[in-house]
Design a protein around this motif. Sequence first.
Motif: not given
Length: 287
Positions: A1-6, A72-76
Amino acid sequence: FTIRKFRKDPYTIVDLINFGTISSEAAAFMWLMMDLKKSTMIGGATAAGKTTLLNALAMLIKPEAKIISIEEVAEIRLPHENWVPLIARPAVERWVQNVTLFELLKSALRMRPDYIIVGEIRGKEAYTFFQSIAIGHTGMCTIHAENVEYAIRRLESKPMNIPRLLIPMVNLYVQIERMVRGGQIIRRVTSVHEILGIDLDTGELLSNEVFSWNPVTDKLERKNKSIILERVAQEKLQEETDFLLEVDRRRKVLEYLCKKNLSRFEDVSKVIRNYYYDPERFLMRIE
């Protein structure tokens, strides 16, 4: 899994202008092009800032427009009331259906959006994206590419397989790059191209570089006049100077935001909304 911080507050176009990533004139030009229903593709390498620039530009879309974003990953993240975010879902279990970007894009076309934003095109969803532009939707997307020529080669190759006749459906190609300058990592929009069509004799794509980054001055400078604005003026039976004046007005709005340091998500959204509501009155106020 990948954890991304926004970021809690996403970067706005004001932040990018203050960082020197893009000039206020180029940002105003792209803002007007979006209003004229011209589609935009942003290219660059990994971590160049493609999605950040895409999000910042999309914030400038008219407040009442219906926007569908597909990622695919919520960034917008957008302030629009009619914004519908769609997220792909991988099938982690046998009984769970796999929801791909391609499936989401097909579904989005049934929602009658004004703008379709795809986080990144890399597979068969690219063909559906170009078809949606061809039938009248305005599209925005990103693509991994080192320059406009490499982006075209990627589009024409597997698995995207976009026919060359469809590629001019994307009107603007913006190149952003990540580089090291003075020991610091910076991101710069290095070129803004208009895709004008295809040469019938050679089959080559015709393009016009409107803005180009000058590495000596570290500025994004105007290189050529806009052919698309000239064509739009002819179609609408208006003077080209009317559109150039509108670009200058929007440049003043963006520079006003920078001068007042109004870079927060909510502040930029409020100013853009006020400008759309009554442009003349708003310009009188800031002047």
